[in-house]
Design a protein around this motif. Structure first.
Motif, PDB file in Angstrom:
ATOM      1  N   ALA A  65      13.520  20.556  18.787  1.00 35.30           N
ATOM      2  CA  ALA A  65      13.996  20.282  17.432  1.00 35.30           C
ATOM      3  C   ALA A  65      12.835  20.330  16.440  1.00 35.30           C
ATOM      4  N   THR A  66      11.709  19.726  16.803  1.00 37.42           N
ATOM      5  CA  THR A  66      10.546  19.747  15.920  1.00 37.42           C
ATOM      6  C   THR A  66       9.978  21.151  15.820  1.00 37.42           C
ATOM      7  N   TYR A  67       9.988  21.872  16.930  1.00 31.06           N
ATOM      8  CA  TYR A  67       9.444  23.240  16.920  1.00 31.06           C
ATOM      9  C   TYR A  67      10.212  24.124  15.942  1.00 31.06           C
ATOM     10  N   ARG A  68      11.511  23.930  15.833  1.00 34.41           N
ATOM     11  CA  ARG A  68      12.291  24.723  14.892  1.00 34.41           C
ATOM     12  C   ARG A  68      11.847  24.465  13.452  1.00 34.41           C
ATOM     13  N   ARG A  69      11.190  23.326  13.220  1.00 34.32           N
ATOM     14  CA  ARG A  69      10.702  22.972  11.872  1.00 34.32           C
ATOM     15  C   ARG A  69       9.187  23.160  11.760  1.00 34.32           C
ATOM     16  N   LYS A  70       8.632  24.010  12.617  1.00 33.06           N
ATOM     17  CA  LYS A  70       7.170  24.109  12.705  1.00 33.06           C
ATOM     18  C   LYS A  70       6.501  24.535  11.407  1.00 33.06           C
ATOM     19  N   GLY A  71       7.247  25.164  10.502  1.00 35.48           N
ATOM     20  CA  GLY A  71       6.683  25.555   9.220  1.00 35.48           C
ATOM     21  C   GLY A  71       6.835  24.514   8.136  1.00 35.48           C
ATOM     22  N   ASP A  72       7.489  23.398   8.432  1.00 37.18           N
ATOM     23  CA  ASP A  72       7.711  22.370   7.429  1.00 37.18           C
ATOM     24  C   ASP A  72       6.403  21.632   7.115  1.00 37.18           C
ATOM     25  N   PRO A  73       6.220  21.202   5.878  1.00 35.66           N
ATOM     26  CA  PRO A  73       4.965  20.542   5.501  1.00 35.66           C
ATOM     27  C   PRO A  73       4.620  19.320   6.342  1.00 35.66           C
ATOM     28  N   ASP A  74       5.621  18.510   6.711  1.00 37.67           N
ATOM     29  CA  ASP A  74       5.302  17.303   7.472  1.00 37.67           C
ATOM     30  C   ASP A  74       4.809  17.637   8.876  1.00 37.67           C
TER      31      ASP A  74
ATOM     32  N   LEU B 140       3.290  20.512   9.769  1.00 39.67           N
ATOM     33  CA  LEU B 140       1.956  21.102   9.613  1.00 39.67           C
ATOM     34  C   LEU B 140       0.923  20.033   9.261  1.00 39.67           C
ATOM     35  N   ALA B 141       1.311  19.029   8.466  1.00 40.39           N
ATOM     36  CA  ALA B 141       0.373  17.965   8.116  1.00 40.39           C
ATOM     37  C   ALA B 141      -0.068  17.190   9.352  1.00 40.39           C
ATOM     38  N   THR B 142       0.856  16.941  10.262  1.00 40.32           N
ATOM     39  CA  THR B 142       0.510  16.254  11.503  1.00 40.32           C
ATOM     40  C   THR B 142      -0.469  17.084  12.328  1.00 40.32           C
ATOM     41  N   LEU B 143      -0.228  18.392  12.413  1.00 40.85           N
ATOM     42  CA  LEU B 143      -1.143  19.270  13.141  1.00 40.85           C
ATOM     43  C   LEU B 143      -2.499  19.333  12.443  1.00 40.85           C
ATOM     44  N   ASP B 144      -2.493  19.354  11.118  1.00 38.56           N
ATOM     45  CA  ASP B 144      -3.750  19.378  10.370  1.00 38.56           C
ATOM     46  C   ASP B 144      -4.595  18.148  10.677  1.00 38.56           C
ATOM     47  N   ARG B 145      -3.960  16.996  10.684  1.00 39.84           N
ATOM     48  CA  ARG B 145      -4.714  15.761  10.917  1.00 39.84           C
ATOM     49  C   ARG B 145      -5.321  15.743  12.316  1.00 39.84           C
ATOM     50  N   ARG B 146      -4.629  16.327  13.248  1.00 44.95           N
ATOM     51  CA  ARG B 146      -5.113  16.288  14.634  1.00 44.95           C
ATOM     52  C   ARG B 146      -6.113  17.395  14.932  1.00 44.95           C
ATOM     53  N   PHE B 147      -5.890  18.600  14.391  1.00 45.09           N
ATOM     54  CA  PHE B 147      -6.671  19.753  14.827  1.00 45.09           C
ATOM     55  C   PHE B 147      -7.487  20.431  13.720  1.00 45.09           C
ATOM     56  N   GLY B 148      -7.203  20.124  12.464  1.00 43.61           N
ATOM     57  CA  GLY B 148      -7.831  20.878  11.385  1.00 43.61           C
ATOM     58  C   GLY B 148      -9.337  20.677  11.307  1.00 43.61           C
ATOM     59  N   PRO B 149     -10.025  21.599  10.610  1.00 43.65           N
ATOM     60  CA  PRO B 149      -9.506  22.809   9.972  1.00 43.65           C
ATOM     61  C   PRO B 149      -9.343  23.941  10.982  1.00 43.65           C
ATOM     62  N   TYR B 150      -8.476  24.916  10.648  1.00 48.51           N
ATOM     63  CA  TYR B 150      -8.240  26.054  11.528  1.00 48.51           C
ATOM     64  C   TYR B 150      -7.611  27.183  10.720  1.00 48.51           C
ATOM     65  N   HIS B 151      -7.627  28.376  11.292  1.00 52.06           N
ATOM     66  CA  HIS B 151      -6.861  29.497  10.737  1.00 52.06           C
ATOM     67  C   HIS B 151      -5.469  29.419  11.346  1.00 52.06           C
ATOM     68  N   LEU B 152      -4.463  29.265  10.515  1.00 54.85           N
ATOM     69  CA  LEU B 152      -3.081  29.135  10.985  1.00 54.85           C
ATOM     70  C   LEU B 152      -2.493  30.520  11.196  1.00 54.85           C
ATOM     71  N   LEU B 153      -2.056  30.775  12.415  1.00 54.34           N
ATOM     72  CA  LEU B 153      -1.459  32.060  12.766  1.00 54.34           C
ATOM     73  C   LEU B 153      -0.009  31.819  13.165  1.00 54.34           C
ATOM     74  N   PRO B 154       0.958  32.365  12.449  1.00 52.19           N
ATOM     75  CA  PRO B 154       2.370  32.111  12.766  1.00 52.19           C
ATOM     76  C   PRO B 154       2.743  32.609  14.167  1.00 52.19           C
ATOM     77  N   GLU B 155       3.887  32.166  14.632  1.00 53.43           N
ATOM     78  CA  GLU B 155       4.410  32.610  15.920  1.00 53.43           C
ATOM     79  C   GLU B 155       4.456  34.135  15.955  1.00 53.43           C
ATOM     80  N   GLY B 156       3.982  34.702  17.063  1.00 56.48           N
ATOM     81  CA  GLY B 156       3.981  36.147  17.209  1.00 56.48           C
ATOM     82  C   GLY B 156       2.902  36.858  16.417  1.00 56.48           C
ATOM     83  N   GLY B 157       2.045  36.120  15.702  1.00 56.95           N
ATOM     84  CA  GLY B 157       1.038  36.751  14.864  1.00 56.95           C
ATOM     85  C   GLY B 157       1.604  37.412  13.633  1.00 56.95           C
TER      86      GLY B 157
END
Length: 277
Positions: free
Chosen positions: A113-122, A124-141
């Protein structure tokens, strides 16, 4: 370093079942042992921002060839990689994820369910806090840089009428469409159901025309390989000595043959099928 894509040969298929259609295979599956086909194309122009950031975060399923390719590219080009995997962790890891971790990729998981919302700001913000900074590459490139790499395929082809590719996220088809010349067209064969691909391709191409998505040959959806499709792929390999990947390439080739048999590709038409790996 990644080899130049011009190393990918063109192979002509001679087969009476094509009803007079000339079929050329663009063997992009041969450009690199670990980063083949459209994975190479989509990553090519993403390498510079990846190196600049020092780290790439991307998304994929547990059997994603994109995840595998990004992990391999990180080793070759000296940046860290993070794979956000759809679903729950399962141990032992399958071959794709084991390869990715052997390359140094850090894996994390999102429930479906969360994966389907992977582009949502909330999310991405969680991923940013844990892993940032990074180059974000969408699914499939599948971003503008990925489309740019796929567009470059056209310049490597001889004169043709139609260019075909399997379609998962739409970026490869979009790149091909943007490179078309007058009186040329592009067909993407959907490998999963859902009807979202035309909108995705339009998002990359804007008002550029000359392309279509054929959604008749997904055989029930992603990773669905019924006996009819498997037998077609086996016979194709026996006749032409070309191995056929089942989840993407087999569905495209089946669709090309079906369209030729139905007269949708007229005799004398030159069709190029991009073997994406």
């Amino acid at each position: 370093m990644l080899p130049e894509p011009t190393t990918a040969p063109l192979v002509e298929v001679v087969d009476e079942r094509l009803r007079g259609v000339r079929l050329l295979l663009k063997r992009d599956d041969l450009v690199h042992p670990d980063i083949p086909g459209n994975k190479w194309r989509k990553l090519k122009h993403n390498l510079a921002p990846a190196r600049a950031a020092g780290r790439v975060l991307t998304f994929g399923g547990a059997h994603s060839n994109h995840i595998r390719a990004v992990a391999a590219a990180g080793v070759e080009h000296g940046f860290e990689t993070i794979g956000v995997i759809r679903g729950e962790e399962h141990l032992p890891l399958n071959d794709v994820l084991a390869f990715a971790t052997a390359c140094g990729m850090e894996l994390t998981y999102l429930d479906r369910a969360t994966y389907r919302r992977k582009g949502d700001p909330d999310v991405l913000a969680t991923l940013d806090r844990r892993f940032g900074p990074y180059h974000l590459l969408p699914e499939g490139g599948s971003n503008e840089l990925g489309v740019r790499g796929c567009r470059e395929i056209i310049a490597e082809l001889p004169d043709f009428d139609v260019v075909c590719c399997p379609c998962g996220t739409g970026a490869t088809l979009a790149g091909l469409a943007l490179g078309l010349g007058p009186r040329q067209s592009a067909v993407g064969f959907a490998v999963l159901r859902g009807g979202f691909l035309p909108e995705a391709v339009r998002g990359f191409t804007g008002g550029h025309g000359g392309w279509e998505v054929d959604e008749r040959y997904h055989f029930g959806g992603y990773a669905k390989v019924p006996p009819e499709l498997d037998e077609f792929a086996e016979e194709f390999t026996r006749r032409h000595a070309v191995p056929v990947e089942r989840l993407y390439v087999a569905k495209m080739l089946y669709g090309v043959y079906a369209r030729a048999a139905a007269g949708e590709f007229k005799p004398g038409t030159t069709v190029v099928a991009v073997i994406t790996g």
